[in-house]
Design a protein around this motif. Structure first.
Motif, mmCIF file in Angstrom:
data_model
loop_
_atom_site.group_PDB
_atom_site.id
_atom_site.type_symbol
_atom_site.label_atom_id
_atom_site.label_comp_id
_atom_site.label_asym_id
_atom_site.label_seq_id
_atom_site.Cartn_x
_atom_site.Cartn_y
_atom_site.Cartn_z
ATOM 1 N N HIS A 131 75.492 28.108 66.087
ATOM 2 C CA HIS A 131 75.259 29.338 66.859
ATOM 3 C C HIS A 131 74.112 30.098 66.201
ATOM 4 O O HIS A 131 74.228 30.549 65.056
ATOM 5 N N VAL A 132 73.036 30.237 66.955
ATOM 6 C CA VAL A 132 71.857 30.952 66.470
ATOM 7 C C VAL A 132 71.801 32.298 67.194
ATOM 8 O O VAL A 132 71.664 32.358 68.419
ATOM 9 N N GLY A 133 71.919 33.384 66.433
ATOM 10 C CA GLY A 133 71.964 34.716 67.020
ATOM 11 C C GLY A 133 70.624 35.202 67.533
ATOM 12 O O GLY A 133 69.584 34.530 67.417
ATOM 13 N N LYS A 134 70.627 36.386 68.085
ATOM 14 C CA LYS A 134 69.421 36.977 68.662
ATOM 15 C C LYS A 134 68.328 37.109 67.604
ATOM 16 O O LYS A 134 68.556 37.643 66.512
ATOM 17 N N ASN A 135 67.150 36.561 67.919
ATOM 18 C CA ASN A 135 65.971 36.610 67.041
ATOM 19 C C ASN A 135 66.216 35.973 65.670
ATOM 20 O O ASN A 135 65.514 36.274 64.703
ATOM 21 N N ALA A 136 67.198 35.100 65.587
ATOM 22 C CA ALA A 136 67.481 34.385 64.340
ATOM 23 C C ALA A 136 66.808 33.016 64.357
ATOM 24 O O ALA A 136 66.385 32.513 65.408
ATOM 25 N N SER A 137 66.703 32.410 63.175
ATOM 26 C CA SER A 137 66.079 31.094 63.047
ATOM 27 C C SER A 137 66.951 30.192 62.180
ATOM 28 O O SER A 137 67.338 30.576 61.080
ATOM 29 N N LEU A 138 67.253 29.014 62.698
ATOM 30 C CA LEU A 138 68.034 28.014 61.962
ATOM 31 C C LEU A 138 67.294 26.688 62.010
ATOM 32 O O LEU A 138 67.021 26.156 63.088
ATOM 33 N N LYS A 139 66.953 26.182 60.828
ATOM 34 C CA LYS A 139 66.326 24.868 60.717
ATOM 35 C C LYS A 139 67.284 23.936 60.006
ATOM 36 O O LYS A 139 67.774 24.249 58.919
ATOM 37 N N TYR A 140 67.568 22.790 60.627
ATOM 38 C CA TYR A 140 68.527 21.837 60.061
ATOM 39 C C TYR A 140 67.839 20.494 59.886
ATOM 40 O O TYR A 140 67.507 19.810 60.856
ATOM 41 N N THR A 141 67.586 20.140 58.631
ATOM 42 C CA THR A 141 66.964 18.861 58.305
ATOM 43 C C THR A 141 68.030 17.942 57.732
ATOM 44 O O THR A 141 68.695 18.282 56.756
ATOM 45 N N GLU A 142 68.176 16.770 58.343
ATOM 46 C CA GLU A 142 69.250 15.843 57.954
ATOM 47 C C GLU A 142 68.645 14.480 57.616
ATOM 48 O O GLU A 142 67.989 13.848 58.446
ATOM 49 N N ILE A 143 68.859 14.046 56.379
ATOM 50 C CA ILE A 143 68.302 12.787 55.889
ATOM 51 C C ILE A 143 69.453 11.849 55.560
ATOM 52 O O ILE A 143 70.354 12.201 54.786
ATOM 53 N N HIS A 159 77.119 20.921 69.462
ATOM 54 C CA HIS A 159 76.809 21.874 70.519
ATOM 55 C C HIS A 159 76.046 23.027 69.883
ATOM 56 O O HIS A 159 76.515 23.635 68.917
ATOM 57 N N VAL A 160 74.870 23.295 70.418
ATOM 58 C CA VAL A 160 73.993 24.333 69.871
ATOM 59 C C VAL A 160 73.843 25.454 70.891
ATOM 60 O O VAL A 160 73.487 25.189 72.051
ATOM 61 N N LYS A 161 74.111 26.682 70.472
ATOM 62 C CA LYS A 161 73.884 27.845 71.325
ATOM 63 C C LYS A 161 72.831 28.722 70.664
ATOM 64 O O LYS A 161 72.974 29.112 69.502
ATOM 65 N N ILE A 162 71.764 29.019 71.414
ATOM 66 C CA ILE A 162 70.660 29.828 70.892
ATOM 67 C C ILE A 162 70.552 31.083 71.743
ATOM 68 O O ILE A 162 70.268 31.010 72.947
ATOM 69 N N GLU A 163 70.757 32.226 71.124
ATOM 70 C CA GLU A 163 70.659 33.482 71.854
ATOM 71 C C GLU A 163 69.193 33.883 72.063
ATOM 72 O O GLU A 163 68.272 33.257 71.535
ATOM 73 N N GLU A 164 68.981 34.921 72.809
ATOM 74 C CA GLU A 164 67.646 35.380 73.189
ATOM 75 C C GLU A 164 66.737 35.575 71.972
ATOM 76 O O GLU A 164 67.108 36.225 71.000
ATOM 77 N N GLY A 165 65.565 34.947 72.032
ATOM 78 C CA GLY A 165 64.583 35.080 70.970
ATOM 79 C C GLY A 165 64.863 34.249 69.730
ATOM 80 O O GLY A 165 64.085 34.287 68.765
ATOM 81 N N GLY A 166 65.943 33.494 69.753
ATOM 82 C CA GLY A 166 66.291 32.673 68.592
ATOM 83 C C GLY A 166 65.560 31.344 68.592
ATOM 84 O O GLY A 166 64.960 30.935 69.594
ATOM 85 N N SER A 167 65.590 30.655 67.453
ATOM 86 C CA SER A 167 64.941 29.346 67.356
ATOM 87 C C SER A 167 65.801 28.395 66.548
ATOM 88 O O SER A 167 66.418 28.781 65.545
ATOM 89 N N TYR A 168 65.831 27.144 67.005
ATOM 90 C CA TYR A 168 66.600 26.090 66.341
ATOM 91 C C TYR A 168 65.720 24.853 66.219
ATOM 92 O O TYR A 168 65.153 24.374 67.204
ATOM 93 N N PHE A 169 65.587 24.362 64.989
ATOM 94 C CA PHE A 169 64.785 23.166 64.732
ATOM 95 C C PHE A 169 65.676 22.137 64.041
ATOM 96 O O PHE A 169 66.309 22.444 63.027
ATOM 97 N N ASN A 170 65.722 20.945 64.588
ATOM 98 C CA ASN A 170 66.534 19.870 64.018
ATOM 99 C C ASN A 170 65.651 18.661 63.765
ATOM 100 O O ASN A 170 64.907 18.217 64.648
ATOM 101 N N ASN A 171 65.720 18.138 62.547
ATOM 102 C CA ASN A 171 64.927 16.968 62.176
ATOM 103 C C ASN A 171 65.850 15.968 61.498
ATOM 104 O O ASN A 171 66.332 16.203 60.391
ATOM 105 N N PHE A 172 66.136 14.856 62.176
ATOM 106 C CA PHE A 172 67.013 13.808 61.660
ATOM 107 C C PHE A 172 66.164 12.603 61.292
ATOM 108 O O PHE A 172 65.336 12.148 62.079
#
Length: 210
Positions: A131-143, A159-172
């Protein structure tokens, strides 16, 4: 803050350090209490270290660990949170349930190494709520590192939920060792002006034998 530290001389911690290094990590960061970290071997929490702005709550279960990690509102975590999940034996089952929350206006990078260096008949199941809140940033790098035998079955669901203005980056990435079986099931609910980027890199090597 949560801090659990067991005997660093134990053979299990040494084995996980070696597996973490084999997957490309620097094991020293797992013992640095200025950095947030979590080490899970099978269904055991070997180390859990929270810092200001982070609430880390692991709970051991029969076959794995439930993990709740919250980045508090407004906190920008300057260094990655280091996560290590793995199984050292040749066979076994690990089930990880994750609930990660980046509250409003927070920012964090999670760097996870998942390692199964001796896998002949390993099953790793992961179910995650991000869960990524408003204007928050979550980066998840998985090796990932699955060893040379191709005996790992890895089944991640998220399951990823991104609120308004938020950002989620996933790199597997799984670029060394043999994959085995890998099944992804991810879905994303992205609100207005949010950003989602998901990248997967997997190298296949050799033909599996039955």
């Amino acid at each position: 803050m949560t801090q659990i530290t067991l005997n660093t001389l134990s053979s299990e911690i040494k084995d996980m350090d070696a597996a973490y290094s084999a997957s490309g990590g620097d094991a020293a960061v797992l013992h640095n209490h200025d950095l947030a970290s979590l080490v899970i071997s099978g269904n055991k929490v070997l180390n859990a270290n929270g810092i200001e702005g982070i609430v880390l709550e692991p709970q051991e279960t029969e076959h794995g660990v439930d993990v709740k990690l919250t980045i508090r509102k407004g906190y920008k975590i300057p260094h990655p949170v280091h996560l290590c999940f793995g199984l050292i034996p040749e066979d076994g089952l690990q089930e990880i349930n994750m609930n990660f929350v980046a509250e409003e206006d927070s920012a964090v990078e999670l760097l996870a190494h998942c390692t199964f260096p001796n896998a002949v008949k390993i099953i790793h199941r992961m179910e995650a709520q991000m869960h990524v809140g408003k204007n928050a940033s979550l980066k998840y790098t998985e090796i990932h590192f699955h060893g040379p035998h191709g005996g790992a079955q890895v089944i991640p669901k998220a399951h990823v939920k991104i609120e308004e203005g938020g950002s989620y980056f996933n790199n597997f990435s799984l670029i060394s060792g043999r994959v085995g079986v890998l099944e992804f099931d991810y879905d994303v609910d992205a609100e207005k002006d949010s950003v989602c980027e998901m990248i997967t890199k997997v190298y296949g090597k050799k033909k599996m034998t039955k």
